[in-house]
Design a protein around this motif. Structure first.
Motif, PDB file in Angstrom:
ATOM      1  N   VAL A   1     -10.075   2.017   3.360  1.00 42.15           N
ATOM      2  CA  VAL A   1      -8.961   1.094   2.993  1.00 42.15           C
ATOM      3  C   VAL A   1      -8.755   0.974   1.495  1.00 42.15           C
ATOM      4  CG1 VAL A   1      -8.073  -1.052   3.220  1.00 42.15           C
ATOM      5  CG2 VAL A   1      -8.678   0.253   5.228  1.00 42.15           C
ATOM      6  N   ILE A   2     -10.249   0.410   1.034  1.00 45.27           N
ATOM      7  CA  ILE A   2     -10.226   0.252  -0.291  1.00 45.27           C
ATOM      8  C   ILE A   2      -9.854   1.419  -1.186  1.00 45.27           C
ATOM      9  CG2 ILE A   2     -11.653  -0.655  -2.211  1.00 45.27           C
ATOM     10  CD1 ILE A   2     -10.779  -2.775   0.232  1.00 45.27           C
ATOM     11  N   ALA A   3     -10.326   2.518  -0.798  1.00 43.14           N
ATOM     12  CA  ALA A   3     -10.024   3.532  -1.586  1.00 43.14           C
ATOM     13  C   ALA A   3      -8.568   3.983  -1.636  1.00 43.14           C
ATOM     14  CB  ALA A   3     -10.868   4.893  -1.041  1.00 43.14           C
ATOM     15  N   VAL A   4      -8.015   3.743  -0.551  1.00 47.27           N
ATOM     16  CA  VAL A   4      -6.403   4.110  -0.351  1.00 47.27           C
ATOM     17  C   VAL A   4      -5.707   3.150  -1.329  1.00 47.27           C
ATOM     18  CG1 VAL A   4      -4.407   4.199   1.114  1.00 47.27           C
ATOM     19  CG2 VAL A   4      -6.512   5.278   1.914  1.00 47.27           C
ATOM     20  N   ALA A   5      -6.262   1.765  -1.254  1.00 47.51           N
ATOM     21  CA  ALA A   5      -5.395   0.764  -1.741  1.00 47.51           C
ATOM     22  C   ALA A   5      -5.524   1.025  -3.315  1.00 47.51           C
ATOM     23  CB  ALA A   5      -5.852  -0.442  -1.471  1.00 47.51           C
ATOM     24  N   SER A   6      -6.823   1.477  -3.859  1.00 48.74           N
ATOM     25  CA  SER A   6      -7.072   1.823  -5.312  1.00 48.74           C
ATOM     26  C   SER A   6      -6.023   2.932  -5.714  1.00 48.74           C
ATOM     27  CB  SER A   6      -8.470   2.187  -5.635  1.00 48.74           C
ATOM     28  OG  SER A   6      -9.125   1.032  -4.945  1.00 48.74           O
ATOM     29  N   SER A   7      -5.829   4.004  -4.841  1.00 52.67           N
ATOM     30  CA  SER A   7      -5.027   5.132  -5.120  1.00 52.67           C
ATOM     31  C   SER A   7      -3.808   5.060  -5.088  1.00 52.67           C
ATOM     32  CB  SER A   7      -5.597   6.368  -4.269  1.00 52.67           C
ATOM     33  OG  SER A   7      -6.807   6.620  -4.350  1.00 52.67           O
ATOM     34  N   ILE A   8      -3.149   4.237  -4.062  1.00 53.61           N
ATOM     35  CA  ILE A   8      -1.765   4.193  -3.854  1.00 53.61           C
ATOM     36  C   ILE A   8      -1.432   2.767  -3.868  1.00 53.61           C
ATOM     37  CG2 ILE A   8       0.208   4.457  -2.091  1.00 53.61           C
ATOM     38  CD1 ILE A   8      -1.895   6.398  -0.772  1.00 53.61           C
ATOM     39  N   PRO A   9      -1.023   1.998  -5.079  1.00 51.55           N
ATOM     40  CA  PRO A   9      -0.718   0.733  -5.460  1.00 51.55           C
ATOM     41  C   PRO A   9       0.237   0.046  -4.585  1.00 51.55           C
ATOM     42  CG  PRO A   9      -0.474   1.805  -7.378  1.00 51.55           C
ATOM     43  CD  PRO A   9      -0.944   3.020  -6.423  1.00 51.55           C
ATOM     44  N   GLN A  10       1.209   0.915  -3.984  1.00 48.24           N
ATOM     45  CA  GLN A  10       2.129   0.250  -3.004  1.00 48.24           C
ATOM     46  C   GLN A  10       1.707   0.288  -1.522  1.00 48.24           C
ATOM     47  OE1 GLN A  10       2.198   3.549  -4.130  1.00 48.24           O
ATOM     48  NE2 GLN A  10       4.001   4.652  -3.445  1.00 48.24           N
ATOM     49  N   MET A  11       0.646   0.405  -1.213  1.00 49.69           N
ATOM     50  CA  MET A  11      -0.060   0.385   0.058  1.00 49.69           C
ATOM     51  C   MET A  11      -0.264  -1.199   0.390  1.00 49.69           C
ATOM     52  SD  MET A  11      -2.669   0.062   2.487  1.00 49.69           S
ATOM     53  CE  MET A  11      -4.207   0.065   1.822  1.00 49.69           C
ATOM     54  N   THR A  12       0.526  -1.746   1.160  1.00 49.93           N
ATOM     55  CA  THR A  12       0.414  -2.964   0.943  1.00 49.93           C
ATOM     56  C   THR A  12      -0.138  -3.772   2.710  1.00 49.93           C
ATOM     57  OG1 THR A  12       2.747  -2.951   1.731  1.00 49.93           O
ATOM     58  CG2 THR A  12       2.189  -3.639  -0.587  1.00 49.93           C
ATOM     59  N   VAL A  13      -0.159  -2.725   3.351  1.00 55.75           N
ATOM     60  CA  VAL A  13      -0.470  -3.114   5.028  1.00 55.75           C
ATOM     61  C   VAL A  13      -1.527  -2.241   5.619  1.00 55.75           C
ATOM     62  CG1 VAL A  13       0.703  -2.964   7.210  1.00 55.75           C
ATOM     63  CG2 VAL A  13       2.124  -3.783   5.194  1.00 55.75           C
ATOM     64  N   LEU A  14      -2.382  -3.015   6.174  1.00 53.60           N
ATOM     65  CA  LEU A  14      -3.469  -2.033   7.042  1.00 53.60           C
ATOM     66  C   LEU A  14      -3.187  -2.456   8.573  1.00 53.60           C
ATOM     67  CD1 LEU A  14      -6.361  -0.732   7.808  1.00 53.60           C
ATOM     68  CD2 LEU A  14      -7.073  -3.008   7.397  1.00 53.60           C
ATOM     69  N   GLY A  15      -3.246  -1.459   9.191  1.00 51.98           N
ATOM     70  CA  GLY A  15      -2.641  -1.705  10.873  1.00 51.98           C
ATOM     71  C   GLY A  15      -3.825  -1.208  11.592  1.00 51.98           C
ATOM     72  N   ILE A  16      -4.186  -1.824  12.597  1.00 48.46           N
ATOM     73  CA  ILE A  16      -5.085  -1.097  13.697  1.00 48.46           C
ATOM     74  C   ILE A  16      -4.227  -1.015  15.047  1.00 48.46           C
ATOM     75  CG2 ILE A  16      -7.194  -1.258  14.771  1.00 48.46           C
ATOM     76  CD1 ILE A  16      -8.462  -2.807  12.417  1.00 48.46           C
ATOM     77  N   ALA A  17      -4.211   0.260  15.204  1.00 46.83           N
ATOM     78  CA  ALA A  17      -3.084   0.581  16.326  1.00 46.83           C
ATOM     79  C   ALA A  17      -3.930   1.590  17.320  1.00 46.83           C
ATOM     80  CB  ALA A  17      -1.820   1.203  15.721  1.00 46.83           C
ATOM     81  N   GLY A  18      -5.096   1.717  17.246  1.00 46.10           N
ATOM     82  CA  GLY A  18      -5.744   2.757  18.365  1.00 46.10           C
ATOM     83  C   GLY A  18      -6.758   3.380  17.649  1.00 46.10           C
ATOM     84  N   PRO A  19      -6.968   4.513  18.402  1.00 47.44           N
ATOM     85  CA  PRO A  19      -6.203   5.519  19.100  1.00 47.44           C
ATOM     86  C   PRO A  19      -6.002   4.717  20.566  1.00 47.44           C
ATOM     87  CG  PRO A  19      -8.116   6.562  18.861  1.00 47.44           C
ATOM     88  CD  PRO A  19      -8.203   5.528  18.102  1.00 47.44           C
ATOM     89  N   GLY A  20      -6.853   3.854  20.898  1.00 49.26           N
ATOM     90  CA  GLY A  20      -6.971   3.124  22.262  1.00 49.26           C
ATOM     91  C   GLY A  20      -6.226   1.875  21.782  1.00 49.26           C
ATOM     92  N   ASP A  21      -6.821   0.622  22.274  1.00 55.51           N
ATOM     93  CA  ASP A  21      -6.093  -0.600  21.927  1.00 55.51           C
ATOM     94  C   ASP A  21      -6.984  -1.411  21.177  1.00 55.51           C
ATOM     95  OD1 ASP A  21      -3.790  -2.362  23.016  1.00 55.51           O
ATOM     96  OD2 ASP A  21      -5.645  -3.649  22.917  1.00 55.51           O
ATOM     97  N   PRO A  22      -6.627  -2.120  20.114  1.00 51.96           N
ATOM     98  CA  PRO A  22      -7.695  -2.785  19.433  1.00 51.96           C
ATOM     99  C   PRO A  22      -8.449  -3.992  20.043  1.00 51.96           C
ATOM    100  CG  PRO A  22      -5.413  -2.422  18.213  1.00 51.96           C
ATOM    101  CD  PRO A  22      -5.158  -2.038  19.576  1.00 51.96           C
ATOM    102  N   LEU A  23      -7.449  -4.504  21.171  1.00 50.48           N
ATOM    103  CA  LEU A  23      -8.256  -5.607  21.688  1.00 50.48           C
ATOM    104  C   LEU A  23      -9.087  -5.288  22.785  1.00 50.48           C
ATOM    105  CD1 LEU A  23      -5.518  -8.248  21.450  1.00 50.48           C
ATOM    106  CD2 LEU A  23      -7.530  -7.765  19.808  1.00 50.48           C
TER     107      LEU A  23
END
Ligand code: SF4
Length: 514
Positions: A115-137
């Protein structure tokens, strides 16, 4: 503007070719209870400052923002606690993800570094989602640990969680404590009779439940979780998979039920169903909806609440603007080798630049809209657009893997969806078969806008009754869509052309590889 590291804003724009300059509308309303739609002009002025702050640069909660800002998913949650007939966990969930295999499953530590690597390279990356591949909870420790680690280094990144809702009521306190401000719950039914056709079993309280009992428990837990979240001011999006013949008519009731419980946004997505996915629905021949069936259902729910129409049903490890996937640039191996410098000031400066571009698009669109003032007509048309995402018409027809679709009438212009296709041009040559799939995907559109097009596909489109338009190359999409519509309307009014109702179009069902 100098952003440090020897880069300035202009250079970053060049580095990020898919950066959008945007469109006018927002998915948002004041409280989640108001009427506004994803493609409307709802924006900062329509929202409370608190809600605007949450949605303004969230590509999923704001249609306008999705042309400007990126998101990423990290695949840290492999286990699931329910079985859906549209899902095969050998593949990504065909609800939240494209039906392709998740490339890598990550530990929380690997995920946080990524996440930190992507956020450093893509400054318009504003959202981190966890969506699987199963269920986060169903994987709470890994999910919450990942969010915790990311927040320590990058507090500006918005945190999202997407769940089937079964375990949601048990984790409300943790979700709030970690400042996870956006939660998506997949709710496909509120009637257990219908639920039993979608969910063969759930695993709850250390026991497997089947049939009606399973659907009843799931539905009660989903709605309870939704109520608990909205009571705490956490923005909730509800995803529903439209399954023709199973829950398509029922989703209007679902829409009312989730709206009454304070959901902010409803995202009705098409069932993606093909035998190669190995899902129950894929194998038993349950089809996905057509483009117009999906649009009609979304339209009928739109009066009830905000509808999301720009969801790309992303992979559980997607990275980039919606509609693009840059995950291959950020494999664990590559991330481990990267020299990562997270610089909040650079990110903020870049996002300020994006906001200026976004404002320009709105001004251009509104000025063009003025030219329709006083012109009232029932005619409404759809226009397909080949774009790399800059809010401009900047993609060659043959390179487009997706067309964005806009509806234009005398009330204005709004984004109503996207259509996935196989790009026509392969290694410098066009393929006739591929042109047919493009035509099938956009044949409800009067015209298709692109930056360039070759002679053969131009002829093929004309033969199919779709006008190829390249005279607006590199211009703003919405502004020129209005220009085109005004000219179209004038031609109809002068009797030069006849406006005819278009046919339906196909939503891509086969396996996607990007
Ligand atoms: S699946 Fe839909 S809601 Fe989730 S990140 Fe992709 S576009 Fe956004």
């Amino acid at each position: 503007m100098d952003l440090g590291n020897g880069k300035n804003v202009a250079q970053l724009v060049v580095m990020q070719p898919s950066l959008s300059s945007g469109q006018q509308s927002s998915c948002a309303s004041k409280s989640g209870k108001g009427k506004s739609n994803c493609g409307s002009a709802a924006g900062q002025g329509d929202l409370s400052p608190e809600v605007w702050e949450k949605v303004k640069n969230h590509p999923c909660y704001s249609e306008e923002a999705h042309h400007h800002y990126a998101r990423m998913h990290v695949a840290v949650a492999p286990a699931c606690n329910i079985q859906c007939n549209y899902c095969n966990r050998k593949y990504d969930c065909s609800n939240e993800s494209r039906p392709g295999v998740v490339s890598e499953r990550l530990t929380p530590e690997q995920a946080a570094r990524k996440v930190i690597a992507v956020a450093s390279s893509i400054p318009q990356m504003t959202v981190l989602g966890i969506a699987g591949p199963g269920d986060p909870l169903a994987n709470p420790d890994k999910t919450f640990k990942t969010f915790e680690l990311v927040t320590q280094t990058a507090p500006d990144i918005k945190l999202c969680l997407s769940t089937n809702g079964l375990m949601l009521p048990d984790y409300i306190d943790q979700i709030q404590a970690l400042n996870i401000d956006h939660v998506t719950i997949t709710i496909n039914m509120i009637d257990p009779e219908i639920g039993a056709k979608i969910y063969p079993w759930i695993y709850y309280n250390k026991k497997r439940h089947e049939g009606l009992e399973a659907a009843k428990i799931l539905s009660e837990r989903q709605l309870l979780g939704l109520e608990m979240l909205t009571a705490r001011g956490i923005l909730c999006k509800v995803n529903s998979v439209m399954i023709p013949g199973v829950n398509d008519l029922h989703l209007v009731e679902v829409n009312k039920a989730v709206k009454s419980r304070g959901a902010f946004l409803h995202n009705i997505m098409p069932l993606i169903s093909a035998p190669e996915h190995g899902t129950v629905f894929g194998l038993n021949g349950t089809r996905g909806p057509t483009a117009q069936e999906l649009k009609a259902l979304q339209d009928s729910c739109e009066g009830e609440m905000n509808m999301m129409r720009h969801c790309r049903q992303c992979r559980a490890d997607a990275v980039g603007l919606l509609g693009e996937d840059r995950s291959n640039e950020f494999t664990t191996e590559k991330v481990m080798e990267m020299d990562v410098h997270y610089d909040l000031a650079i990110r903020q400066a870049y996002q300020e630049h994006v906001e200026k571009q976004r404002a320009e698009v709105v001004v251009a669109r509104n000025a063009e809209l003025e030219t329709l003032a006083g012109n009232r007509s029932n005619i409404s048309i759809l226009i397909a657009v080949a774009t790399k995402g800059s809010g401009r018409i900047n993609e060659h027809f043959g390179h487009a893997k997706e067309f964005q679709v806009y509806e234009v009438n005398t009330s204005g212009v709004k984004f109503v969806g996207h259509r996935r296709v196989d790009n026509y041009c392969q290694g410098g040559f066009g393929e006739e078969e591929r042109l047919e799939t493009v035509v099938r995907a956009i044949k409800d559109c009067v015209a298709v806008f692109m930056s360039r097009i070759g002679h053969c596909p131009r002829e093929g489109l004309l033969k199919a009754g779709i006008e190829p338009v390249d005279r607006f190359a590199l211009e703003f999409i919405e502004q020129t869509a209005i220009t085109y519509f005004r000219e179209y309307l004038e031609s109809v009014q002068r009797g030069e052309i006849e406006h005819i109702q278009r046919g339906d179009a196909a939503i891509r069902q086969g396996a996607l590889t990007i």
